[in-house]
Design a protein around this motif. Sequence first.
Motif, mmCIF file in Angstrom:
data_model
loop_
_atom_site.group_PDB
_atom_site.id
_atom_site.type_symbol
_atom_site.label_atom_id
_atom_site.label_comp_id
_atom_site.label_asym_id
_atom_site.label_seq_id
_atom_site.Cartn_x
_atom_site.Cartn_y
_atom_site.Cartn_z
ATOM 1 N N CYS A 181 48.139 82.667 46.997
ATOM 2 C CA CYS A 181 48.670 83.538 48.205
ATOM 3 C C CYS A 181 47.930 82.910 49.474
ATOM 4 C CB CYS A 181 48.410 84.987 48.103
ATOM 5 S SG CYS A 181 48.298 85.725 49.955
ATOM 6 N N PRO A 182 48.557 82.027 50.102
ATOM 7 C CA PRO A 182 47.869 81.090 50.912
ATOM 8 C C PRO A 182 46.944 81.830 52.104
ATOM 9 C CG PRO A 182 50.005 80.886 51.396
ATOM 10 C CD PRO A 182 50.033 81.656 49.883
ATOM 11 N N VAL A 183 47.828 82.903 52.491
ATOM 12 C CA VAL A 183 46.945 83.691 53.530
ATOM 13 C C VAL A 183 45.627 84.443 52.775
ATOM 14 C CG1 VAL A 183 47.131 86.031 54.877
ATOM 15 C CG2 VAL A 183 49.075 84.213 54.670
ATOM 16 N N CYS A 184 45.692 84.831 51.821
ATOM 17 C CA CYS A 184 44.535 85.495 50.903
ATOM 18 C C CYS A 184 43.347 84.554 50.951
ATOM 19 C CB CYS A 184 45.152 86.095 49.602
ATOM 20 S SG CYS A 184 46.707 87.082 49.612
ATOM 21 N N VAL A 185 43.526 83.258 50.576
ATOM 22 C CA VAL A 185 42.695 82.391 50.235
ATOM 23 C C VAL A 185 42.071 81.814 51.571
ATOM 24 C CG1 VAL A 185 43.521 81.839 47.974
ATOM 25 C CG2 VAL A 185 44.012 80.325 49.837
ATOM 26 N N THR A 186 42.609 82.110 52.583
ATOM 27 C CA THR A 186 42.074 81.345 53.806
ATOM 28 C C THR A 186 40.549 82.088 54.269
ATOM 29 O OG1 THR A 186 44.507 81.074 54.920
ATOM 30 C CG2 THR A 186 42.435 81.041 56.499
ATOM 31 N N PRO A 187 39.683 81.106 54.326
ATOM 32 C CA PRO A 187 38.202 81.661 54.524
ATOM 33 C C PRO A 187 38.031 82.432 55.912
ATOM 34 C CG PRO A 187 38.075 79.489 54.527
ATOM 35 C CD PRO A 187 39.668 79.644 54.417
ATOM 36 N N ILE A 188 37.214 83.408 55.882
ATOM 37 C CA ILE A 188 37.070 84.185 56.800
ATOM 38 C C ILE A 188 36.463 83.401 58.178
ATOM 39 C CG2 ILE A 188 35.465 85.882 58.204
ATOM 40 C CD1 ILE A 188 35.540 87.565 55.375
ATOM 41 N N HIS A 189 35.655 82.276 57.792
ATOM 42 C CA HIS A 189 35.103 81.437 58.909
ATOM 43 C C HIS A 189 36.318 80.626 59.764
ATOM 44 C CE1 HIS A 189 35.383 77.266 57.422
ATOM 45 N NE2 HIS A 189 35.161 77.694 56.184
ATOM 46 N N ALA B 57 42.706 90.502 53.077
ATOM 47 C CA ALA B 57 43.898 89.646 53.007
ATOM 48 C C ALA B 57 44.895 90.009 51.960
ATOM 49 C CB ALA B 57 43.746 88.091 53.163
ATOM 50 N N PRO B 58 44.770 90.138 50.788
ATOM 51 C CA PRO B 58 45.595 90.570 49.751
ATOM 52 C C PRO B 58 46.383 91.722 50.005
ATOM 53 C CG PRO B 58 43.464 89.963 48.575
ATOM 54 C CD PRO B 58 43.291 89.899 50.038
ATOM 55 N N MET B 59 46.134 92.566 50.820
ATOM 56 C CA MET B 59 46.692 93.974 51.148
ATOM 57 C C MET B 59 47.690 93.607 52.529
ATOM 58 S SD MET B 59 47.354 96.904 50.410
ATOM 59 C CE MET B 59 46.246 98.014 49.590
ATOM 60 N N VAL B 60 47.396 92.518 52.977
ATOM 61 C CA VAL B 60 48.286 92.296 54.323
ATOM 62 C C VAL B 60 49.438 91.118 53.854
ATOM 63 C CG1 VAL B 60 48.336 91.084 56.717
ATOM 64 C CG2 VAL B 60 46.172 92.180 55.611
ATOM 65 N N SER B 61 48.986 90.091 53.176
ATOM 66 C CA SER B 61 50.080 89.198 53.192
ATOM 67 C C SER B 61 51.309 89.790 51.991
ATOM 68 C CB SER B 61 49.515 87.964 52.239
ATOM 69 O OG SER B 61 50.338 87.052 51.841
ATOM 70 N N THR B 62 52.539 88.926 52.552
ATOM 71 C CA THR B 62 53.590 89.368 51.607
ATOM 72 C C THR B 62 53.528 88.936 50.193
ATOM 73 O OG1 THR B 62 54.663 87.535 52.673
ATOM 74 C CG2 THR B 62 55.045 89.710 53.685
#
Length: 365
Positions: A62-70, A343-348
């Motif tokens: 899930c690309p959105v999920c793995v995008t780091p916070i920084h 992020a895993p709760m946000v992303s489709t």
Amino acid sequence: MKYVDEYRQPHLVKKLSQALHQITTRPWTIMEVCGGQTHSIVKFGLQALLPQKIRLIHGPGCPVCVTPIHLIDHALHIATQPNTILCSFGDMLRVPGSRTDLLTMKAKGSDIRIIHSPSETLSIAKMNPHKQIILFAVGFETTAPANATTVYMAKQLKLDNFSLLASNVLVPPALEFLLQSQGNEVQGLLAAGHVCTITGYGDYHALARNYQTPIVVTGFEPLDILQGLYLCVQQLEKGEYCVINQYRRCVQEQGNLHAQTIMNSVFKAVDREWRGIGVIASSGLGLVDEFAGYDAAIRFPLEKPLSLKDNGCISGLILQGKKKPCECSLFGKQCTPESPYGAPMVSTEGACSAYYQYSNSRDHQ
Ligand code: SF4
């Protein structure tokens, strides 16, 4: 619907489920790599059709999920600079950084725009010559060619007010990281079909061989996933470790050579942090020297990374398949799609959003 209904036919689903029951004699743990596959598995209740001996675990796809916070903090920093327009996709706006998210900053007045294609940023750059336009487009190899083409076209059009906050990541290095990690439980992999549409699956042969892990390039509909599992279990039962292409209607071994050419002319592999996992060598895409002038991270440096506060989100464990969403104490209580902690709760494509949307209420406890 053509090309969808054919892959959801109940009598074929039943047949494949029965076939899986017949060939499975031992317990096997199989990871589906892509969040799109996770959503199909949960949405269609496929786990219930499998032999009890097959355990599915959800992967980092899930690309959105793995995008780091920084990186999100960096995008937030850019969005607060004068005369900037930050462009990104809808999902990304709601993912929390260390302090806030892009949607909140947009509500407070930052010029942050939701786009549907990276190339839209070129039109925005042409229409706003006195502003800096920044493309924050996360993704795997699937979206990298479109991002690369946008950077390439910006150079052709001499749009010097355009830049890219490079954030694409690569699947094979992440899979190798997981397979060699201590306590790895993955015995077979369903690789993400759409990624292989671009890259092909040449890189997977060494992974399958070196880690004795069968890999099946798999699509996203119920029949795709059940057939992918069948081809994986069949190998595991025989002690074979090959790469098989289940998604032949879209994927060829060599992938899309045109897409690879544009990717390779604009990007190079760089070390990249994955949210909740850490830095994985050569797992991200950065701009090659010829296009380094379009690097938003250089144009708008973030002097001092913000310190992170632990909000209890265990997305790192979810993304490595070490925990399931319902094992998170915040799931469905403090953390919901309306009020996401991670992020895993946000992303489709996020596993937590899949469980929240499709699992029945007792799974939320
Ligand atoms: S349920 Fe929410 S807090 Fe828990 S892992 Fe998923 S996103 Fe993070």
